[in-house]
Write an enzyme that holds these catalytic residues in place. Structure first.
Site, PDB file in Angstrom:
ATOM      1  N   SER A 120      40.352  42.616  39.515  1.00 44.06           N
ATOM      2  CA  SER A 120      39.668  43.917  39.531  1.00 44.06           C
ATOM      3  C   SER A 120      40.575  45.101  39.239  1.00 44.06           C
ATOM      4  O   SER A 120      40.087  46.233  39.160  1.00 44.06           O
ATOM      5  CB  SER A 120      38.966  44.124  40.870  1.00 44.06           C
ATOM      6  OG  SER A 120      37.827  43.306  40.973  1.00 44.06           O
ATOM      7  N   LYS A 147      39.475  47.216  36.483  1.00 46.11           N
ATOM      8  CA  LYS A 147      38.508  48.297  36.686  1.00 46.11           C
ATOM      9  C   LYS A 147      39.141  49.669  36.479  1.00 46.11           C
ATOM     10  O   LYS A 147      38.432  50.664  36.274  1.00 46.11           O
ATOM     11  CB  LYS A 147      37.885  48.200  38.078  1.00 46.11           C
ATOM     12  CG  LYS A 147      36.904  47.039  38.266  1.00 46.11           C
ATOM     13  CD  LYS A 147      36.295  47.063  39.659  1.00 46.11           C
ATOM     14  CE  LYS A 147      35.173  46.033  39.823  1.00 46.11           C
ATOM     15  NZ  LYS A 147      35.668  44.662  39.976  1.00 46.11           N
ATOM     16  N   SER A 174      35.100  47.690  45.040  1.00 48.06           N
ATOM     17  CA  SER A 174      35.306  46.906  43.822  1.00 48.06           C
ATOM     18  C   SER A 174      34.013  46.238  43.393  1.00 48.06           C
ATOM     19  O   SER A 174      33.990  45.076  42.972  1.00 48.06           O
ATOM     20  CB  SER A 174      36.404  45.856  44.046  1.00 48.06           C
ATOM     21  OG  SER A 174      37.021  45.500  42.840  1.00 48.06           O
TER      22      SER A 174
END
Length: 421
Positions: A104, A107, A162
């Site tokens: 993640s 991101k 997340s």
């Protein structure tokens, strides 16, 4: 959907620092291995040399000399990098360009690409198709089909929890997952993050999806130049609907075995089966701003990625100004070739808004000149005060946006929460 309550920020203006730029070659040879979406035991013998030849060599790269502290012991991460966020100088690195699954932390690239495109007050009603295609076991913030959410809510879901569901809804607003993946790849190339191949916008494990500690640091450095990005990634907790959500970045929110790191101001964590634990953090101390990225510690203790990051941050603050860098973080392609425009005086966020008025902007542009002053404006909801710093100064504009390089950033300084009982 009520506006979320955010807590835990007050502003400061970071002072810039200058380090030496000499490098000395001292490579460590390891066996060759082709990059793979599944981590391997050894890095490739030859990696990208972007940012300096030392960064393409396997093993630990650091210029130890009298007065320079030794690196922390028991660092087990497959890849890590310590850099000065403002000057871009890389103080030390370990397999910086090793292409590994990012989890993640990808991101950050998603946010840096998509965040400027939608005003935070924009409302979106979630269609069933918006949530299609999420990987099994994805982290979620709890978005419901048919629910209406503000863009502000969705970004809190991305940064604090997340939430892959929030990523997919924002991707749907952006034209779909395929379009968003292409936009992210284009933006990665603009940032010269050439180790990165995007397959899924949320960072979920996918064949061929890789990045590197070097690239993740570029994403963080670019994102942190956006005020909204700084605000979201430094938010400790918020109310999402009727539920309180808390940031899963343990250096920011703390845990039983990891205290809140002094001076921490973001950025993003991740954890998947193939990537292991990944993390990029930014912190300020004594006028220095450091970025540290750590990928996949082989020591599988609880919160190990944060423990190793904290050790590297401590080392970086002790070594800054004493150690000769081993490389540099390169600027975006456009910033590297643009000349400053002294007549430009608008802020970066204003420049992005102007770009969006003419069409969907890319969020990239030319280099900036250091801000001359800053101001803090207190605001808050439900008794939780937030102070946002606004840096004044001349910015160079390119296209619909401005990219600020080697300038002072108004990073938030976090209000320390009470210790847990």
């Amino acid at each position: 959907m009520p506006a979320p309550k955010t807590t835990g920020r007050r502003s400061l203006l970071v002072t810039s620092a200058t380090l030496l730029s000499l490098t000395v070659t001292a490579p460590a040879a390891l066996a060759a291995q082709a990059p793979s979406p599944s981590p391997t035991a050894t890095p490739p013998a030859g990696m990208s040399t972007l940012g300096g030849a030392r960064l393409g060599q396997p093993g630990t790269q650091v210029n130890l000399a009298p007065g320079v502290p030794v690196l922390p012991k028991e660092l087990t991460a497959r890849s890590w990098i310590v850099s000065d966020a403002e000057s871009g100088e890389v103080l030390a690195a370990h397999n910086a360009h090793w292409q590994l699954p990012p989890a993640s932390t990808l991101k950050m690239l998603f946010a840096d690409t998509v965040l400027p495109r939608f005003p935070k007050g924009t409302l979106h009603k979630v269609a069933p198709s918006d949530l299609k295609g999420m990987g099994a076991g994805s982290s979620v913030v709890g978005i419901k089909e048919g629910g209406t959410y503000s863009v502000h809510d969705l970004w809190l879901g991305v940064f604090l929890r997340s939430g892959n569901d929030a990523v997919h809804v924002l991707s749907a607003m952006n034209g779909g997952v395929a379009q968003t993946v292409q936009d992210m790849q284009d933006h990665a190339e603009e940032l010269q993050a050439l180790d990165t191949h995007v397959v899924s916008p949320d960072g979920y494990d996918a064949p061929g999806q890789v990045s590197s500690a070097y690239d993740l640091t570029l994403f963080a450095r670019s994102g942190l130049q956006k005020r909204d990005f700084r605000d979201y990634c430094s938010t400790v907790s918020a109310t999402f609907g009727s539920t309180e959500i808390r940031n899963t970045n343990r250096l920011l929110s703390g845990d039983s075995d990891v205290p809140v790191y002094p001076g921490i101001a973001g950025v993003k964590n991740g954890n998947t089966t193939h990537a292991g634990a990944t993390f990029t953090g930014v912190a300020e101390r004594g006028g220095k701003v450091l970025l540290v990225t750590v990928m996949n510690p082989e020591k599988h203790e609880h919160n190990e990625v944060y423990k190793e990051t904290a050790k590297l941050l401590d080392w970086g603050f002790q070594a800054a100004g004493k150690v000769e860098p081993v490389g540099e973080l390169v600027p975006p392609r456009s910033a590297a070739t643009a000349q400053p425009d002294p007549s430009a005086s608008a802020g970066r966020d204003a420049a992005q808004a102007a770009g969006k008025a003419a069409g969907r902007g890319s969020g990239t542009g030319g280099p900036g000149v250091k801000a001359a002053a800053s101001a803090t404006t207190p605001s808050g909801t439900g008794g939780a005060g937030i102070a946002l710093a606004v840096a004044g100064g001349l910015l160079a504009l390119l296209g619909g946006g401005a990219f600020l390089v080697n300038r002072r950033w108004p990073l938030p300084d976090l209000m320390r929460r009470r210790a847990r009982p």
